[in-house]
Design an enzyme around this catalytic site. Structure first.
Site, PDB file in Angstrom:
ATOM      1  N   ASP A 212     -15.281  -9.991  -2.236  1.00 14.16           N
ATOM      2  CA  ASP A 212     -14.961 -10.932  -1.169  1.00 14.16           C
ATOM      3  C   ASP A 212     -15.401 -10.406   0.201  1.00 14.16           C
ATOM      4  OD1 ASP A 212     -13.244 -13.268  -0.240  1.00 14.16           O
ATOM      5  OD2 ASP A 212     -12.245 -11.638   0.822  1.00 14.16           O
ATOM      6  N   GLU A 248     -19.993 -11.724  -1.942  1.00 14.10           N
ATOM      7  CA  GLU A 248     -19.904 -12.937  -1.143  1.00 14.10           C
ATOM      8  C   GLU A 248     -20.428 -12.650   0.250  1.00 14.10           C
ATOM      9  OE1 GLU A 248     -16.682 -13.958   0.950  1.00 14.10           O
ATOM     10  OE2 GLU A 248     -17.114 -16.077   1.149  1.00 14.10           O
TER      11      GLU A 248
HETATM   12  C1  QV4 Z   1      -5.607 -18.065  11.659  1.00 12.78           C
HETATM   13  C2  QV4 Z   1      -6.626 -17.837  12.762  1.00 12.78           C
HETATM   14  C3  QV4 Z   1      -6.397 -16.502  13.406  1.00 12.78           C
HETATM   15  C4  QV4 Z   1      -4.974 -16.365  13.882  1.00 12.78           C
HETATM   16  C5  QV4 Z   1      -4.049 -16.530  12.674  1.00 12.78           C
HETATM   17  C6  QV4 Z   1      -2.605 -16.447  13.091  1.00 12.78           C
HETATM   18  O1  QV4 Z   1      -7.949 -17.846  12.172  1.00 12.78           O
HETATM   19  O2  QV4 Z   1      -7.306 -16.408  14.519  1.00 12.78           O
HETATM   20  O3  QV4 Z   1      -4.774 -15.088  14.455  1.00 12.78           O
HETATM   21  O4  QV4 Z   1      -4.266 -17.825  12.073  1.00 12.78           O
HETATM   22  O5  QV4 Z   1      -1.826 -16.547  11.916  1.00 12.78           O
HETATM   23  C7  QV4 Z   1      -5.652 -17.958   6.482  1.00 12.78           C
HETATM   24  C8  QV4 Z   1      -5.497 -19.167   7.384  1.00 12.78           C
HETATM   25  C9  QV4 Z   1      -6.036 -18.852   8.777  1.00 12.78           C
HETATM   26  C10 QV4 Z   1      -5.302 -17.617   9.338  1.00 12.78           C
HETATM   27  C11 QV4 Z   1      -5.476 -16.458   8.355  1.00 12.78           C
HETATM   28  C12 QV4 Z   1      -4.740 -15.223   8.811  1.00 12.78           C
HETATM   29  O6  QV4 Z   1      -6.252 -20.242   6.842  1.00 12.78           O
HETATM   30  O7  QV4 Z   1      -5.806 -19.993   9.591  1.00 12.78           O
HETATM   31  O8  QV4 Z   1      -5.912 -17.202  10.579  1.00 12.78           O
HETATM   32  O9  QV4 Z   1      -4.982 -16.833   7.064  1.00 12.78           O
HETATM   33  O10 QV4 Z   1      -3.362 -15.493   8.901  1.00 12.78           O
HETATM   34  C13 QV4 Z   1      -9.269 -17.613   2.713  1.00 12.78           C
HETATM   35  C14 QV4 Z   1      -9.169 -18.920   3.508  1.00 12.78           C
HETATM   36  C15 QV4 Z   1      -8.763 -18.664   4.944  1.00 12.78           C
HETATM   37  C16 QV4 Z   1      -7.474 -17.858   4.944  1.00 12.78           C
HETATM   38  C17 QV4 Z   1      -7.767 -16.509   4.247  1.00 12.78           C
HETATM   39  C18 QV4 Z   1      -6.581 -15.574   4.271  1.00 12.78           C
HETATM   40  O11 QV4 Z   1     -10.444 -19.548   3.510  1.00 12.78           O
HETATM   41  O12 QV4 Z   1      -8.530 -19.909   5.583  1.00 12.78           O
HETATM   42  O13 QV4 Z   1      -7.035 -17.627   6.295  1.00 12.78           O
HETATM   43  O14 QV4 Z   1      -8.105 -16.795   2.886  1.00 12.78           O
HETATM   44  O15 QV4 Z   1      -5.458 -16.181   3.694  1.00 12.78           O
HETATM   45  C19 QV4 Z   1     -16.191 -16.516   6.537  1.00 12.78           C
HETATM   46  C20 QV4 Z   1     -16.330 -15.198   5.774  1.00 12.78           C
HETATM   47  C21 QV4 Z   1     -16.197 -15.399   4.288  1.00 12.78           C
HETATM   48  C22 QV4 Z   1     -14.898 -16.161   3.967  1.00 12.78           C
HETATM   49  C23 QV4 Z   1     -14.952 -17.505   4.706  1.00 12.78           C
HETATM   50  C24 QV4 Z   1     -13.705 -18.348   4.445  1.00 12.78           C
HETATM   51  O16 QV4 Z   1     -17.585 -14.595   6.052  1.00 12.78           O
HETATM   52  O17 QV4 Z   1     -16.169 -14.141   3.631  1.00 12.78           O
HETATM   53  O18 QV4 Z   1     -15.055 -17.271   6.114  1.00 12.78           O
HETATM   54  N1  QV4 Z   1     -14.726 -16.362   2.525  1.00 12.78           N
HETATM   55  C25 QV4 Z   1     -13.880 -15.408   1.793  1.00 12.78           C
HETATM   56  C26 QV4 Z   1     -13.061 -16.102   0.719  1.00 12.78           C
HETATM   57  C27 QV4 Z   1     -12.011 -16.993   1.389  1.00 12.78           C
HETATM   58  C28 QV4 Z   1     -10.990 -16.108   2.122  1.00 12.78           C
HETATM   59  C29 QV4 Z   1     -11.618 -14.937   2.757  1.00 12.78           C
HETATM   60  C30 QV4 Z   1     -12.933 -14.649   2.646  1.00 12.78           C
HETATM   61  C31 QV4 Z   1     -10.694 -13.960   3.373  1.00 12.78           C
HETATM   62  O19 QV4 Z   1     -13.904 -16.888  -0.098  1.00 12.78           O
HETATM   63  O20 QV4 Z   1     -11.332 -17.801   0.435  1.00 12.78           O
HETATM   64  O21 QV4 Z   1     -10.385 -16.896   3.181  1.00 12.78           O
HETATM   65  O22 QV4 Z   1     -10.303 -13.103   2.309  1.00 12.78           O
HETATM   66  O23 QV4 Z   1     -17.340 -17.282   6.360  1.00 12.78           O
END
Ligand code: QV4
Ligand code: CA
Length: 512
Positions: A212, A248
């Protein structure tokens, strides 16, 4: 000396491009949010018998438990520790599933979240899937253990501590992705903890990892971690087998960090693939199916040997990550089946099929307000089992795209034609196209608004074939369309644009 360098390279990473899939199988299915007990059963009752090569499972490590919103799916991407208890089950259930799937020739690939721990606002307490105590505010994760020394905050130079500009490679690697506490993977201690986690899974029998958020980790740090990972368990894999690694990295162009930086470490997710094929089948931006004659590297995708391809993934099927509105999903089933069929028929890349759960989408101004919704669950928040209906579909909100006849049969098609070249291309200069795979398979699409009516050279041996899209071969009869191929390899195809599935596929194992 040269030999030594080659051996070192091979040992370091070249072997990590091979998925180690068995018995001529080829495709992987992502059973997103499935419980381990259900995956084990699915391997034995469906995936093994139908020639699926492997399963990508949701992150098996301990994750945060959130109630605001209520148990979002993305809890799993906020690690609390590397203990193997999660929303999908216990360590024993995980071990049992890996063994049972391996025993029927279905590999297990683990979604490894190693760039970060939970969000900075994750709070303090034991609201975690194994009830381990932690304190996100002080970056204290005693169940690993990690302390504040093990995070990147001193390296990140942005005011918020979060990534603010994807044009700055240092921010992208050393700052928090959306507030997720960023691990200091240049530290030997952290590399050791991550490697221990991956090695426990390797020793349990997994075949590799979907890693990831690789864009957010330095390739050198990843190389150091991968070099510490054991060879695969010889109970199920040849001696000296390196774990299959697919990383990824979302690279649609326009950023300084590119997929290429990760090629030497393992395969990389090719996000251009699904974004482009969605645009083609939707006929947006003037795209036409006939333009895919040179599909693959000809469209600017990464070299075939590095690519992990898919139509949609768990992020972009709900507007997370990348691919945008063009991404086709189960919500658009007619086009989706054609796109997945096209991917499985085409030789490019290692193909991954998505298997989803339904949620009640609620789109306001183009954004799904319910994109956070977790898997089908009981009132107490636990994930529901996957019930199998008499007609072989799944119940209780599990979509099971991988069980749809058209997709299941194209997974088999991909196995039957494996190794055969892309051949006998035809198109009508619009959205009717056909191509073969040597003399073992042939597929033809009608995505125009009028009927397709044509005789073509299929390259196949003469005989009567069952179309595996409208039906399949059962005993010695076709449950759907029949295609007559002459001794000259030519066949006539008539596909109405009003057909439920306006495409036809035949292969040598669907011959009467
Ligand atoms: C938000 C704001 C922050 C703020 C925070 C306060 O972004 O600025 O400080 O709230 O609480 C969740 C929430 C998101 C929150 C975050 C941290 O949706 O709103 O931050 O938690 O609390 C998945 C989801 C995200 C989720 C994350 C962690 O998609 O929405 O965030 O899990 O729970 C980029 C990357 C790529 C990534 C993609 C989504 O390059 O690598 O974004 N894809 C992978 C996974 C994806 C996962 C992550 C990465 C993180 O496929 O499923 O994100 O592990 O492109
Ligand atoms: Ca990072």
């Amino acid at each position: 000396m040269k030999i030594l360098i080659l051996l070192a390279l091979f040992g370091l990473g070249l072997g990590q491009h091979n998925p180690h899939i068995k018995n001529g199988r080829t495709a992987i299915v992502h059973l997103f949010e499935w419980r381990w007990a259900d995956i084990a059963a699915e391997c034995e009752r469906f995936l093994g018998p139908n020639g699926f090569g492997g399963v990508q499972i949701s992150p098996p490590n301990e994750h945060i438990v959130l109630n605001n919103p209520w148990r979002p799916w993305w809890e799993r991407y906020q690690p609390i520790s590397y203990n193997l208890c999660s929303r999908s089950g216990s360590e024993d259930e995980l071990r049992d599933m890996i063994t049972r799937c391996n025993n029927v020739g279905v590999n297990i690939y683990v979604d490894a979240v190693i760039n970060h721990m939970c969000g900075a606002s994750g709070g303090e307490g034991n609201h975690s899937s194994c009830r381990s105590w932690f304190n996100a505010g002080t970056k204290d994760f005693p169940s690993v253990p990690y302390s504040h020394w093990d995070f990147n905050d001193n390296k990140c130079k942005t005011g918020s501590g979060e990534i603010e500009n994807y044009g700055d490679i240092n921010q992208v690697r050393d700052c928090r992705l959306g507030s997720l506490l960023d691990l200091a993977l240049e530290k030997d201690y952290v590399r050791g903890k991550v490697a221990d986690y991956l090695n426990k899974l390797i020793d349990m029998g997994v075949a590799g990892f979907r890693v990831d958020a690789c864009k957010h980790m330095w390739p050198g740090d990843l190389a150091a971690v991968y070099s510490r990972v054991h060879n695969l368990n010889t109970t199920w894999f040849p001696n000296g087998s390196r774990p299959f690694i697919y990383q990824e990295v979302i690279d649609l162009g326009g950023e300084p960090i590119t997929s290429r930086e990760y090629f030497h470490l393992g395969r990389v997710t090719e996000f251009k693939y699904g974004a482009k094929l969605g645009t083609v089948f939707r006929k947006w931006n003037g795209e036409k199916l006939c333009y895919t004659r040179n599909w693959g590297e000809g469209w600017g995708f990464m070299p075939d040997g590095n690519a992990l391809v898919f139509i949609d993934n768990h992020d972009n099927q709900r507007g997370h990550g990348a691919g945008g509105a063009s991404i086709l999903t189960f919500w658009d089933p007619r086009l989706y089946k054609m796109a997945v069929g096209y991917m499985l028929a085409h030789p490019y890349g290692v193909a991954r099929v998505m298997s989803s759960f339904r949620w009640n989408r609620y789109i306001v101004n183009g954004k799904d307000q319910n994109d956070w919704m977790g898997p089908p669950s009981h009132i107490n928040g636990s994930t529901k089992p996957v019930p199998i209906n008499p007609d072989q579909t799944c119940g209780d909100g599990w979509v099971c795209e991988h069980r749809w006849r058209q997709i299941k049969n194209m997974v088999i098609f991909r196995n039957v034609v494996n190794g055969q070249p892309h051949s006998n291309w035809w198109d009508n200069q619009s959205n009717q196209v056909a191509f073969g795979r040597g003399n073992r398979g042939f597929i033809i699409f009608n995505n125009d608004d009028w009927d397709l009516n044509i005789s073509l050279n299929t390259g196949m041996p003469g005989g009567t074939y069952c179309d595996v899209i409208s039906g399949q071969k059962e005993e010695n009869r076709c449950t759907g369309k029949q295609i007559q191929v002459g001794s000259d390899g030519r066949a006539h195809f008539w596909i109405s644009n009003r057909d439920e599935d306006p495409f036809v596929a035949i292969h040598v194992e669907s011959k009467l």
